[in-house]
Design an enzyme around this catalytic site. Structure first.
Site, mmCIF file in Angstrom:
data_model
loop_
_atom_site.group_PDB
_atom_site.id
_atom_site.type_symbol
_atom_site.label_atom_id
_atom_site.label_comp_id
_atom_site.label_asym_id
_atom_site.label_seq_id
_atom_site.Cartn_x
_atom_site.Cartn_y
_atom_site.Cartn_z
ATOM 1 N N GLN A 41 0.876 -1.200 -0.072
ATOM 2 C CA GLN A 41 0.002 0.057 -0.087
ATOM 3 C C GLN A 41 0.817 1.274 -0.102
ATOM 4 O O GLN A 41 0.400 2.254 -0.439
ATOM 5 C CB GLN A 41 -0.940 0.093 1.214
ATOM 6 C CG GLN A 41 -2.143 -0.899 1.116
ATOM 7 C CD GLN A 41 -3.239 -0.262 0.083
ATOM 8 O OE1 GLN A 41 -3.150 0.881 -0.261
ATOM 9 N NE2 GLN A 41 -4.023 -0.935 -0.470
ATOM 10 N N ALA A 101 3.189 -8.752 9.912
ATOM 11 C CA ALA A 101 4.409 -9.215 10.622
ATOM 12 C C ALA A 101 5.502 -7.905 10.982
ATOM 13 O O ALA A 101 6.123 -7.925 11.961
ATOM 14 C CB ALA A 101 5.225 -10.101 9.951
ATOM 15 N N HIS A 124 -5.417 -1.652 7.531
ATOM 16 C CA HIS A 124 -5.794 -2.966 8.029
ATOM 17 C C HIS A 124 -6.185 -3.102 9.468
ATOM 18 O O HIS A 124 -5.192 -2.446 10.192
ATOM 19 C CB HIS A 124 -4.850 -3.995 7.512
ATOM 20 C CG HIS A 124 -5.228 -5.342 7.533
ATOM 21 N ND1 HIS A 124 -6.460 -5.808 7.433
ATOM 22 C CD2 HIS A 124 -4.538 -6.519 7.740
ATOM 23 C CE1 HIS A 124 -6.687 -7.069 7.483
ATOM 24 N NE2 HIS A 124 -5.133 -7.707 7.424
ATOM 25 N N GLU A 244 -12.299 -20.449 -21.297
ATOM 26 C CA GLU A 244 -13.726 -20.649 -20.917
ATOM 27 C C GLU A 244 -13.696 -20.436 -19.212
ATOM 28 O O GLU A 244 -14.664 -20.057 -18.635
ATOM 29 C CB GLU A 244 -14.396 -22.158 -21.233
ATOM 30 C CG GLU A 244 -14.658 -22.220 -22.738
ATOM 31 C CD GLU A 244 -16.044 -21.192 -23.116
ATOM 32 O OE1 GLU A 244 -16.627 -20.742 -22.117
ATOM 33 O OE2 GLU A 244 -15.911 -20.943 -24.254
#
Length: 348
Positions: A41, A101, A124, A244
């Protein structure tokens, strides 16, 4: 702040029309924003803040790949790029954007620079929500806020450069100064949010961990792999099976869903496709519901957080991660994907 009706549920949201960039700049005119970490980020948020005119600096470990990346992005050592401790000392707002971490290991350094009146910003809810496990307990005299863009930092930056915005959630865990709401909304606008919707640190991390392991990454890879393997087992070529399974979804159908929703995408497909999708979607829902219920329970009780902490803290984590990613990358499905992407018209 406006209240919006989402299917009968009223939510608090803030748009760029309600809180324009000029107001955000005025709110933070006397603040120094230090973005700590230049990984997922950090680049997008810091560059967007810089381009929007905010006083922003970057704190990163020297002699690291991320430090070199920051220099390549135009951050100047000693001017607006510093080691982590010096950046924290200079800042009035610390954007704590290291990995979960990394946040645990660097916390003692950051905490000693959280003097009264500063703000600690997350993208977060992990570190705060699981504070008994992470040890991240901010002092009572600082604001603790969150802006969580609903996408990667790469997407945040790319959409910013396109003149668009990536939606973000926002939360206030601690309002020590009485300015936390204005600070968090101004920062949310500054980093390039399309609109901001209210949450809590706990709801953010519960939904985020569930989404990453679910439809955003884990579940979709599992469904891709299952359908691809069934097609291959029944004699379809790798190109046909990949097209597909993945290519038509990502290149054709997902843009339609993004534009106007799933029902609109259904309405713009063949009647045969509509009929089959309507007949089968509930079977997939019923088959996967127990897995999602188990997943959410593991997130809520902290087991997923502990697994992440234990695994990501191991000294050979990066090596093991690369091996797992290499295994996925070298599967036939994603090898076929590499070829298919090269054959797209824009690449020829």
């Amino acid at each position: 702040m406006a209240q919006m009706n989402f299917g009968g549920v009223i939510e608090n949201v803030v748009t760029r029309e309600e809180y324009p960039l000029a107001k955000a700049l005025e709110t933070l005119k006397d603040e120094t924003i230090a973005v700590i970490g230049y990984g997922v980020q950090g680049p997008g948020q810091s560059l967007n803040l810089r381009d929007n005119g905010f006083n922003v600096i970057v704190g990163q470990r020297q002699n690291s790949k991320s430090w070199d990346k920051a220099v390549a992005d135009g951050w100047v050592p000693g001017e607006n790029l510093f080691d982590i401790e010096e950046a924290c000392e200079k800042a009035t707002i610390i954007e704590y954007l290291l990995s979960d971490a990394g946040q645990i290991s660097v916390w003692p350094t950051v905490k000693k620079h959280l003097t009264p009146g500063k703000a600690l910003y997350f993208s977060h809810g992990f570190g705060i929500t699981y504070k008994e496990r992470t040890g991240i307990v901010p002092p009572a005299d600082v604001d603790v806020i969150l802006v969580a863009p609903k996408g990667s930092g790469t997407s945040l930056r790319r959409m910013f450069l396109q003149g668009r915005g990536l939606n973000s959630s926002y939360a206030i865990f601690q309002d020590a100064t009485g300015k936390a709401w204005d600070r968090v909304i101004a920062l949310g606008i500054g980093v390039g949010s399309g609109y901001l919707f209210e949450t809590t640190f706990k709801r953010e991390v519960y939904s985020d961990l569930t989404g990453e392991r679910g439809t955003l990454m884990g579940a979709i890879q599992g469904i891709f792999a299952a359908q691809y393997e069934v097609l291959r087992q029944n004699g379809h070529t790798p190109s046909e099976a990949f097209n597909e399974t993945v290519e038509e979804l990502s290149q054709s159908l997902m843009p339609l869903i993004s534009e106007n929703g799933m029902d609109w995408m259904y309405a713009n497909c063949s009647t045969t496709a509509q009929r089959g999708a309507l007949d089968w979607w509930k079977k997939f829902r019923d088959a996967t519901m127990p897995v999602f219920q188990e997943l959410y329970a593991e997130v809520a009780c902290g087991n997923e957080a502990q697994r992440s902490i234990d695994t990501n803290s191991q000294p050979d984590y990066r090596q093991k991660l690369e091996e797992e990613l290499r295994e996925m990358r070298e599967t036939e499905m994603w090898q076929a994907g590499t070829v298919v992407r090269k054959l797209r018209p824009e690449n020829n």
